[in-house]
Scaffold this active site. Structure first.
Site, PDB file in Angstrom:
ATOM      1  CB  CYS A  11      -0.937   0.016   1.209  1.00 43.22           C
ATOM      2  SG  CYS A  11      -0.169  -0.482   2.747  1.00 43.22           S
ATOM      3  N   GLY A  31      -1.113   0.226  -4.743  1.00 42.60           N
ATOM      4  CA  GLY A  31      -2.306  -0.472  -4.275  1.00 42.60           C
ATOM      5  C   GLY A  31      -3.538  -0.027  -5.028  1.00 42.60           C
ATOM      6  CG  ASN A  80       3.858   0.873   2.808  1.00 41.98           C
ATOM      7  OD1 ASN A  80       4.901   1.344   2.382  1.00 41.98           O
ATOM      8  ND2 ASN A  80       3.382  -0.283   2.363  1.00 41.98           N
ATOM      9  N   GLY A  81       3.119  -1.649   5.083  1.00 41.29           N
ATOM     10  CA  GLY A  81       4.022  -2.691   5.544  1.00 41.29           C
ATOM     11  C   GLY A  81       3.273  -3.905   6.036  1.00 41.29           C
ATOM     12  CE1 TYR A  87       6.769  -4.274 -12.063  1.00 41.63           C
ATOM     13  CE2 TYR A  87       5.855  -4.649  -9.875  1.00 41.63           C
ATOM     14  CZ  TYR A  87       5.685  -4.511 -11.244  1.00 41.63           C
ATOM     15  OH  TYR A  87       4.433  -4.580 -11.779  1.00 41.63           O
TER      16      TYR A  87
END
Length: 519
Positions: free
Chosen positions: A12, A44, A122-123, A287
């Site tokens: 996210c 996301g 995030n994570g 990426y």
């Protein structure tokens, strides 16, 4: 391209904004956050949410969440629900833990002893299982399957050193960090401030930008002293579209308070246990991140270009041209071509309006899977030997039909060069990677991969080659802090010496995780 088609996704993105100057502000905070989330959409696509506040002593939180892309969730009518606001945080989600349901959409809002807080995360917590059981044992109810809710509940817990009438956010966040070592970047909104936090390992990115009055953006050499506000984001790529300029990263273990009065202020820096090195996810460079984002003082595009150059050193081949599957591996392909002295020529063009949900009603159309997504530029390569550069080969399901398509369209040879090492292990820190058994690098076919894929040769970039490409131009880490903050933090034993050298997490490539995994 292969990463995109094989289900590997970032979890996210988070974005926050706070207005400077007089409140109520003239800054359109909800629109700024929405545009910021659009810039993070690649992180996301399942759901999005925004929570805004007027920032008063008893603030009124306004929330809107929904399933789908940011532009679908936040229509003009929905944005009206988020006014009047002086600050806010937002989130766009791809689930690695928790189901794809509205109840798991962030930011989460909970009531604490000192009023409401909103949290965006995030994570993924490496010890989510034991931590969930611990919270439930202590009578903390959990209403979702997301580990982000556990973070919110831990922040709501009152630490022993906090007085009843004064919230101690340093103590609360330290308590969280003691319970959960990694992986998270957090935005916490309380009253008139936003707290930006990275875990001590710095596994997930987080950076700060300065909102500048629009006429000032193109005035080179000017140092704007009076920003319209501050923004904080998973990536800096979201800054340009909202009129912000990059200010700096949030450092590993750093707790930053962003407020109208004081701007950006470091409250503390929490060290890692046992002197362990930091562990920023190396696949952000490979990426996940947008190529125009900046991490650790360097642009992602430039790192990918260096990866291509290193790949050319490690795996040269007699060929006529270099190309790529559009379009994430283009910087690496350009680096490879430059280093080899070969021309970079496009061999495929992408149909941008065919998504992964394209309806394939019968077997004939399913068999044409690659052909529906790409057009072939056969005049560019008939009778020629192609080096096709990709960012990764995960399962091999996507690249094999492309090789077949190119050869059937006149390519004499197709040599595959992969600008990252083979993925062999799952990630437990916020990246959704297929199971170990699904990865092509762990299958018997990997021993004769070129034959299996139908290529003339296949070579991956080495782990050492990737690490050297990422770290080649990184300086030793030095914290940039005000003198009084430096001395105060050093008195606690948490000074800049704790964060001297850049290091990166390569667990999905090597199986060496930065922390012990708990289940």
């Amino acid at each position: 391209m292969e990463l995109e088609e094989s289900g590997i996704r970032e979890e996210c993105g988070v974005f926050g904004c706070i207005a400077s100057g007089e409140w109520p502000t003239q800054l359109d905070v909800p629109h700024v956050i929405t545009l910021g989330l659009v810039g993070l959409q690649h992180r996301g696509q399942e759901s999005a949410g925004i929570v805004t506040s007027d920032g008063s002593s008893v603030p009124k939180f306004r929330t809107h969440k929904g399933m789908g892309l940011v532009n679908h969730v936040f229509t003009e009518d929905n944005l009206k629900k988020l006014y009047i606001s002086n600050l806010g945080i937002g989130h766009t989600r791809y689930a690695t833990t928790g189901n794809c349901e509205l109840e798991n959409c962030q930011p989460f809002v909970v009531e604490t002893l000192h009023g409401k807080i909103a949290v965006a995360h995030n994570g993924e917590l490496v010890n989510a299982g034991p931590l969930r059981k611990k919270l439930l044992r202590h009578g903390v109810g959990l209403s979702t399957s997301s580990d982000s809710e556990m973070i919110t509940q831990l922040l709501a817990c009152t630490p022993p050193q906090e007085r009843d009438d004064t919230p101690d956010w340093i103590a609360r966040i330290k308590n969280l960090m003691s319970e959960a070592p990694t992986a998270y970047s957090l935005l916490i909104m309380h009253r008139d401030a936003i707290y930006a936090v990275r875990d001590p390992y710095g596994n997930r990115p987080l950076c700060i930008g300065r909102l500048i009055p629009v006429p000032d953006i193109n005035e080179k050499g000017k140092n704007p002293l009076d920003p319209e506000g501050w923004v904080v984001s998973s990536e800096s790529c979201s800054f340009l579209s909202i009129g912000a300029i990059y200010f700096r990263e949030v450092m590993p273990g750093e707790i930053v308070k962003i407020s109208r009065q004081d701007g950006v202020k470091t409250l503390d820096i929490i060290p890692r246990s046992g002197g362990n090195p930091m562990a920023f996810c190396i696949f952000e460079y490979v990426y996940f991140a947008r190529p125009d984002s900046i991490f650790e003082g360097q642009m992602v595009y430039t790192v990918r270009y260096r990866c291509g150059q290193q790949l050319a050193i490690e795996a040269p081949v007699d060929a006529d041209l270099v190309s790529t599957v559009p379009e994430s591996a283009t910087p690496a392909a350009l680096g490879y071509a430059t280093k080899c002295g070969l021309p970079y020529i496009e061999v495929l063009c992408k149909n941008r309006y065919v998504g992964r949900t394209f309806i394939q009603p019968n077997m004939r159309l399913r068999q044409l899977g690659v052909a529906k997504k790409f057009g072939v530029l056969s005049d560019n390569f008939k009778g020629k030997r192609i080096v096709l550069v990709d960012d990764s080969i995960v399962r091999g399901n996507t690249i094999s039909p492309i090789i077949k398509l190119l050869k059937e369209s006149g390519a004499k040879e197709v040599h595959i060069r992969v600008a990252s090492p083979p993925i062999r292990y799952p990630c437990f820190m916020g990246i959704n990677i297929p199971t170990k058994e699904e990865l092509i690098a762990n299958k018997p076919e990997f021993g004769h991969l070129a034959e299996y894929l139908g290529a003339n040769s296949v070579v991956y970039l080495s782990v050492d080659g990737l690490v050297s490409s990422v770290q080649e131009r990184l300086p030793f880490r030095k914290q940039i802090m005000e003198k009084q903050e430096t001395s105060r933090i050093q008195e606690n034993g948490n000074g800049p010496k704790c964060f001297q050298k850049y290091s990166h997490c390569t667990a999905c490539l090597t199986g060496e995780y930065p922390v012990e995994l708990e289940w």
